[in-house]
Motif scaffolding. Structure first.
Motif, PDB file in Angstrom:
ATOM      1  N   HIS A  10      20.004  52.688  17.540  1.00  0.00           N
ATOM      2  CA  HIS A  10      18.686  53.078  17.020  1.00  0.00           C
ATOM      3  C   HIS A  10      18.723  53.345  15.516  1.00  0.00           C
ATOM      4  O   HIS A  10      17.693  53.324  14.846  1.00  0.00           O
ATOM      5  CB  HIS A  10      18.171  54.338  17.730  1.00  0.00           C
ATOM      6  CG  HIS A  10      17.839  54.132  19.178  1.00  0.00           C
ATOM      7  ND1 HIS A  10      16.963  53.174  19.618  1.00  0.00           N
ATOM      8  CD2 HIS A  10      18.277  54.778  20.285  1.00  0.00           C
ATOM      9  CE1 HIS A  10      16.861  53.233  20.937  1.00  0.00           C
ATOM     10  NE2 HIS A  10      17.662  54.195  21.364  1.00  0.00           N
ATOM     11  N   GLY A  11      19.896  53.626  14.986  1.00  0.00           N
ATOM     12  CA  GLY A  11      20.012  53.950  13.569  1.00  0.00           C
ATOM     13  C   GLY A  11      19.904  52.723  12.688  1.00  0.00           C
ATOM     14  O   GLY A  11      20.005  51.587  13.154  1.00  0.00           O
ATOM     15  N   PRO A  12      19.689  52.920  11.382  1.00  0.00           N
ATOM     16  CA  PRO A  12      19.560  51.790  10.461  1.00  0.00           C
ATOM     17  C   PRO A  12      20.846  50.991  10.358  1.00  0.00           C
ATOM     18  O   PRO A  12      21.943  51.548  10.300  1.00  0.00           O
ATOM     19  CB  PRO A  12      19.200  52.462   9.127  1.00  0.00           C
ATOM     20  CG  PRO A  12      19.715  53.863   9.250  1.00  0.00           C
ATOM     21  CD  PRO A  12      19.571  54.221  10.687  1.00  0.00           C
ATOM     22  N   ALA A  13      20.705  49.661  10.320  1.00  0.00           N
ATOM     23  CA  ALA A  13      21.869  48.787  10.247  1.00  0.00           C
ATOM     24  C   ALA A  13      22.370  48.604   8.826  1.00  0.00           C
ATOM     25  O   ALA A  13      23.451  48.052   8.614  1.00  0.00           O
ATOM     26  CB  ALA A  13      21.540  47.427  10.855  1.00  0.00           C
ATOM     27  N   THR A  14      21.596  49.040   7.838  1.00  0.00           N
ATOM     28  CA  THR A  14      21.981  48.879   6.438  1.00  0.00           C
ATOM     29  C   THR A  14      22.308  50.232   5.821  1.00  0.00           C
ATOM     30  O   THR A  14      22.025  51.286   6.404  1.00  0.00           O
ATOM     31  CB  THR A  14      20.846  48.219   5.644  1.00  0.00           C
ATOM     32  OG1 THR A  14      19.651  49.018   5.770  1.00  0.00           O
ATOM     33  CG2 THR A  14      20.566  46.812   6.152  1.00  0.00           C
ATOM     34  N   GLY A  15      22.908  50.203   4.644  1.00  0.00           N
ATOM     35  CA  GLY A  15      23.227  51.444   3.945  1.00  0.00           C
ATOM     36  C   GLY A  15      24.693  51.820   4.060  1.00  0.00           C
ATOM     37  O   GLY A  15      25.503  51.128   4.687  1.00  0.00           O
ATOM     38  N   ILE A  16      25.039  52.955   3.455  1.00  0.00           N
ATOM     39  CA  ILE A  16      26.447  53.350   3.350  1.00  0.00           C
ATOM     40  C   ILE A  16      26.994  53.983   4.621  1.00  0.00           C
ATOM     41  O   ILE A  16      28.208  54.121   4.773  1.00  0.00           O
ATOM     42  CB  ILE A  16      26.662  54.322   2.171  1.00  0.00           C
ATOM     43  CG1 ILE A  16      25.872  55.620   2.384  1.00  0.00           C
ATOM     44  CG2 ILE A  16      26.273  53.671   0.861  1.00  0.00           C
ATOM     45  CD1 ILE A  16      26.185  56.681   1.352  1.00  0.00           C
ATOM     46  N   ASN A  17      26.120  54.389   5.543  1.00  0.00           N
ATOM     47  CA  ASN A  17      26.571  55.096   6.730  1.00  0.00           C
ATOM     48  C   ASN A  17      26.623  54.189   7.952  1.00  0.00           C
ATOM     49  O   ASN A  17      25.821  53.264   8.078  1.00  0.00           O
ATOM     50  CB  ASN A  17      25.659  56.291   7.021  1.00  0.00           C
ATOM     51  CG  ASN A  17      25.706  57.341   5.944  1.00  0.00           C
ATOM     52  OD1 ASN A  17      24.733  57.555   5.231  1.00  0.00           O
ATOM     53  ND2 ASN A  17      26.835  57.999   5.805  1.00  0.00           N
ATOM     54  N   PRO A  18      27.536  54.492   8.878  1.00  0.00           N
ATOM     55  CA  PRO A  18      27.607  53.703  10.113  1.00  0.00           C
ATOM     56  C   PRO A  18      26.527  54.131  11.097  1.00  0.00           C
ATOM     57  O   PRO A  18      25.935  55.212  10.976  1.00  0.00           O
ATOM     58  CB  PRO A  18      28.993  54.038  10.658  1.00  0.00           C
ATOM     59  CG  PRO A  18      29.220  55.454  10.205  1.00  0.00           C
ATOM     60  CD  PRO A  18      28.590  55.531   8.827  1.00  0.00           C
ATOM     61  N   GLN A  19      26.287  53.283  12.087  1.00  0.00           N
ATOM     62  CA  GLN A  19      25.422  53.656  13.203  1.00  0.00           C
ATOM     63  C   GLN A  19      26.275  54.446  14.192  1.00  0.00           C
ATOM     64  O   GLN A  19      27.271  53.951  14.705  1.00  0.00           O
ATOM     65  CB  GLN A  19      24.859  52.413  13.880  1.00  0.00           C
ATOM     66  CG  GLN A  19      23.888  51.616  13.012  1.00  0.00           C
ATOM     67  CD  GLN A  19      23.470  50.315  13.682  1.00  0.00           C
ATOM     68  OE1 GLN A  19      24.314  49.486  14.012  1.00  0.00           O
ATOM     69  NE2 GLN A  19      22.177  50.129  13.870  1.00  0.00           N
TER      70      GLN A  19
END
Length: 344
Positions: A10-19
Motif C-alpha cells: 500500500h505504501g509508495p513505490a518511489t522515494g528514499i524509503n522502502p515499502q
C-alpha cells in the motif's frame, strides 16, 4: 508475514524509503493492529501499527505479550522519524519477527538493539518473498546507486528505427501506455543528449487522455553536449538534472545522494549500450512489435561481446501481451550462474 507483505504494497513505490508492512498479534495469535509506511516523514510501519492498538476501548495502554511481524528489520536510527527499535521497546513488545535485514549504512542494527533490551527476535521469515518485493530498494541501498531499469521498444528483428531513422511508432497504444505507467513508478527518467536533441521529448508520465500522472519522474539528461534552453525537458514539472558528463557510475552515485532509488533508462542505443557494457542494468523491459525493419538501427551497439561465450545472459521474469505487442521482463544472470541459477 504474508499479511505484512500485502500491507507494505500500500505504501509508495518511489522515494528514499522502502515499502514496509507490520502486523501486531497478541499471545493468542490474534491480530490487534496493522500498519504500513506511507512515505518519507510519516510514521514507519511499526509505529503506525502501534498507534492503532486498541485495548477494549481503553483510552491508553498496549496489551502485554505482543509480537510485531514486520517485513524489514526495524530501523535503529534517528531520521525524519525516530528509531522503530526504540518505539517497540518502549511499547513493551516481547517478540519481533522480520523477513529481511536492513542493509542501510545508518538504519541497520535494530535487531541487535532489540535483543540488548531483552526482546526476542527472529529473522528470515519469508525472506525470499520479501527480498523480491523490496528488490528495487534493497539493490539501491546495497549498491549505493539507483536500481536501473532499462527499457526499449523494437521490431522483432531488434531494430529501434527504420533505415531513415523514423521510429514513431513501433509499438501500439497499449504498450506505450504501459511505459507511461512504468515511468510514474520510477524516481527518475534517464536519456542521453542525443535523444533530447533529436526528438525533444517531454519525458513526462501521462495517462490515457494525455493528462499528467500524479507522480512525475525527474528527467536526467546524460552527456556532454549542451541542451538548448527551449527544449521541452525544461518545461517538465520536475526540474531536470543536466549531468554534463557521461561518467555513469558518478552520475548514479550523485542520483543516489539526491534520494533517487529507481532510475528508468529510456535513451537510445548509445546510452543503452553504455549502461549494459558497464554492467549497470538491473532489469530489462523490452517491448517487441510484430514488424520487421531490417537495417542497422539496432537496440544495442557494441557491448563488448566478442564471442558467444561472452554473451550477457538474461533470465526471463515474464512475457506479457499488450495488444499486438509483447513485453519481455528480464534480469541479468549473475556471474557464475548456470541456466539462470547460481552455480553452487
Amino acid at each position: 508475514m504474508r499479511r505484512a507483505l500485502s500491507l507494505a504494497a500500500h505504501g509508495p513505490a518511489t522515494g528514499i524509503n522502502p515499502q514496509v508492512g507490520c502486523v501486531l498479534v497478541d499471545t493468542d495469535g490474534t491480530i490487534v493492529a496493522e500498519g504500513w509506511h506511507r512515505g518519507a516523514g510519516t510514521p514507519h510501519a511499526e509505529v503506525d501499527a502501534l498507534s492503532r492498538v486498541h485495548t477494549n476501548g481503553a483510552a491508553a495502554g498496549i496489551p502485554p505479550g505482543l509480537t510485531a511481524i514486520v517485513t524489514l528489520e526495524p530501523c535503529n536510527h534517528e531520521g525524519l522519524t525516530g528509531p522503530c527499535s526504540e518505539a517497540l521497546i518502549t511499547a513493551g513488545v516481547e517478540r519481533v519477527v522480520y523477513a529481511v535485514s536492513d542493509p542501510g549504512e545508518h538504519s541497520s542494527g535494530g535487531a541487535e538493539r532489540l535483543r540488548e533490551a531483552g526482546v526476542l527476535v527472529d529473522a528470515g521469515v519469508l525472506a525470499e518473498e520479501a527480498s523480491e518485493a523490496m528488490r528495487i530498494w534493497l539493490t539501491a541501498t546495497r549498491l549505493r546507486r539507483p536500481f536501473v531499469t532499462m527499457k526499449w521498444a523494437s521490431s522483432l528483428d531488434g531494430r529501434v528505427a527504420a533505415v531513415d531513422g523514423s521510429s514513431k511508432w513501433i509499438t501500439g497504444t497499449a504498450a506505450r501506455q504501459r511505459v507511461h505507467e512504468q515511468r510514474e513508478q520510477s524516481d527518475a527518467i534517464l536519456v542521453g543528449t542525443g535523444t533530447v536533441l533529436a526528438d525533444d521529448p517531454g519525458l513526462t508520465a501521462r495517462g490515457d487522455g494525455g493528462e499528467l500522472m500524479p507522480h512525475q519522474p525527474i528527467p536526467v539528461v546524460i552527456g556532454e553536449r549542451a541542451v538548448d534552453a527551449s527544449a521541452r525537458v525544461f518545461r517538465h514539472p520536475q526540474t531536470p538534472i543536466i549531468t554534463g558528463t557521461r561518467d555513469l557510475p558518478a552520475i548514479l552515485a550523485d542520483l543516489f545522494e539526491r534520494g533517487i532509488r529507481h532510475a528508468f533508462v529510456e535513451g537510445g542505443p548509445t546510452l543503452a549500450s553504455a549502461f549494459v557494457t558497464a554492467g549497470l542494468v538491473d532489469e530489462y523491459l523490452v517491448y517487441l512489435a510484430p514488424v520487421l525493419l531490417g537495417g542497422d538501427q539496432s537496440a544495442l551497439t557494441d557491448i563488448g561481446v566478442g564471442s558467444i561465450g561472452e554473451a550477457r545472459r538474461l533470465s526471463i521474469d515474464s512475457v506479457e501481451r499488450l495488444g499486438d505487442d509483447l513485453l519481455v521482463v528480464a534480469r541479468p544472470v549473475p556471474v557464475g550462474a548456470v541456466d539462470g541459477k547460481k552455480d553452487t
